[in-house]
Design an enzyme around this catalytic site. Structure first.
Site, PDB file in Angstrom:
ATOM      1  N   CYS A 105     -11.013   2.878   3.339  1.00  0.00           N
ATOM      2  CA  CYS A 105     -11.308   1.670   2.550  1.00  0.00           C
ATOM      3  C   CYS A 105     -12.735   1.724   2.005  1.00  0.00           C
ATOM      4  O   CYS A 105     -12.992   1.291   0.879  1.00  0.00           O
ATOM      5  CB  CYS A 105     -11.156   0.413   3.405  1.00  0.00           C
ATOM      6  N   CYS A 189      -0.598   1.211   4.061  1.00  0.00           N
ATOM      7  CA  CYS A 189      -1.183   0.231   4.985  1.00  0.00           C
ATOM      8  C   CYS A 189      -0.580  -1.156   4.813  1.00  0.00           C
ATOM      9  O   CYS A 189      -1.212  -2.156   5.173  1.00  0.00           O
ATOM     10  CB  CYS A 189      -2.691   0.172   4.770  1.00  0.00           C
ATOM     11  N   CYS A 212     -10.324  -5.153   4.654  1.00  0.00           N
ATOM     12  CA  CYS A 212     -10.741  -3.887   4.042  1.00  0.00           C
ATOM     13  C   CYS A 212     -12.251  -3.693   4.101  1.00  0.00           C
ATOM     14  O   CYS A 212     -12.748  -2.584   3.946  1.00  0.00           O
ATOM     15  CB  CYS A 212     -10.264  -3.811   2.597  1.00  0.00           C
TER      16      CYS A 212
HETATM   17  S1  SF4 Z   1      -5.803   0.083   2.446  1.00  0.00           S
HETATM   18 FE1  SF4 Z   1      -5.238   2.040   3.458  1.00  0.00          FE
HETATM   19  S2  SF4 Z   1      -4.892   3.550   1.831  1.00  0.00           S
HETATM   20 FE2  SF4 Z   1      -5.947   1.750   0.926  1.00  0.00          FE
HETATM   21  S3  SF4 Z   1      -8.089   2.293   0.924  1.00  0.00           S
HETATM   22 FE3  SF4 Z   1      -7.716   1.154   2.846  1.00  0.00          FE
HETATM   23  S4  SF4 Z   1      -7.133   2.670   4.434  1.00  0.00           S
HETATM   24 FE4  SF4 Z   1      -7.055   3.689   2.394  1.00  0.00          FE
END
Ligand code: SF4
Length: 221
Positions: A105, A189, A212
């Site tokens: 993220c 996710c 996030c």
């Molecule tokens: S939500 Fe999941 S796939 Fe998207 S940026 Fe975050 S960790 Fe990576």
């Protein structure tokens, strides 16, 4: 209208009009979830014609990108900006989203937005979070003072109210929402939520992660 008269029943459009008067360089961030789509319509009704900024991590559902494209057509008065970390999706077996979702993220979502905001330097951000999305948002108010002022016009609206508004205005809601994906992020996710769960329970399920990083923690905007 001044903030001293605001309460849980204050119309989100009044909050947006107040924000536009005080922060004319106001910029909206959006992931085009149900709340985001409703906020865009409310903002349009309140006279917002600024930027709507979305971060494409490379892992969005096709339905999310199609929702964005519908919104671009529906609201020509707004400037839709798509940011990207310019990182290709990883090959299976090496995915950072499995081994280090916070890091994933950070590089794919938070960093592109932070860099963009550092360049644009808006005085305030408009976003679509609401109290009933998750326990971490239960105390959310209309205005948060941080590195930048963050305006949350939907803070007090309930899920049923938001859904009713979307249906009454025939808004282009991401079809995954009606299939149980009450909060939609990247496909690796995100899962559909089960009856009784928080709206955001399907995000990073089983990964020990709830946000996030855009809105809480050291990386928050
Ligand atoms: S939500 Fe999941 S796939 Fe998207 S940026 Fe975050 S960790 Fe990576």
């Amino acid at each position: 209208m001044t903030t001293q008269y605001w309460d849980a029943n204050t119309d989100p459009r009044d909050v947006i009009r107040w924000a536009l008067a005080g922060y004319p360089d106001l910029l909206m961030t959006s992931a085009f979830n149900l709340n985001g789509v409703v906020l865009i319509e409310l903002a349009a009704q309140a006279g917002f014609a600024g930027e709507v900024v979305f971060v494409d991590t490379g892992y969005h559902f096709p339905e999310t990108l199609a929702t964005r494209d519908h919104l671009i057509t529906r609201y020509p008065q707004m400037q839709f900006v798509t940011l990207s970390a310019d990182l290709p999706p990883e090959p299976w077996g090496e995915e950072q989203f499995r081994s280090d979702p916070d890091g994933c993220c950070r590089v794919r979502k938070v960093a592109p937005l932070r860099e963009y905001l550092a360049r644009k330097n808006p005085s305030a951000l408009l976003n679509a979070r609401s109290r009933d999305q998750a326990a971490t948002r239960r105390d959310l108010g209309f205005v948060e003072i941080g590195e930048r002022v963050r305006i949350n016009p939907l803070a007090y609206w309930r899920r049923e109210q938001i859904e009713a508004f979307a249906q009454a205005h025939h808004l282009p809601v991401n079809p995954l929402y009606w299939a149980g994906f009450k909060s939609i992020g990247c496909w690796p996710c995100t899962r559909a939520v089960r009856p009784g769960e928080d709206v955001r329970a399907g995000r990073w399920s089983g990964k020990g992660k709830i946000e996030c990083g855009l809105w809480i923690g050291e990386q928050s905007l």
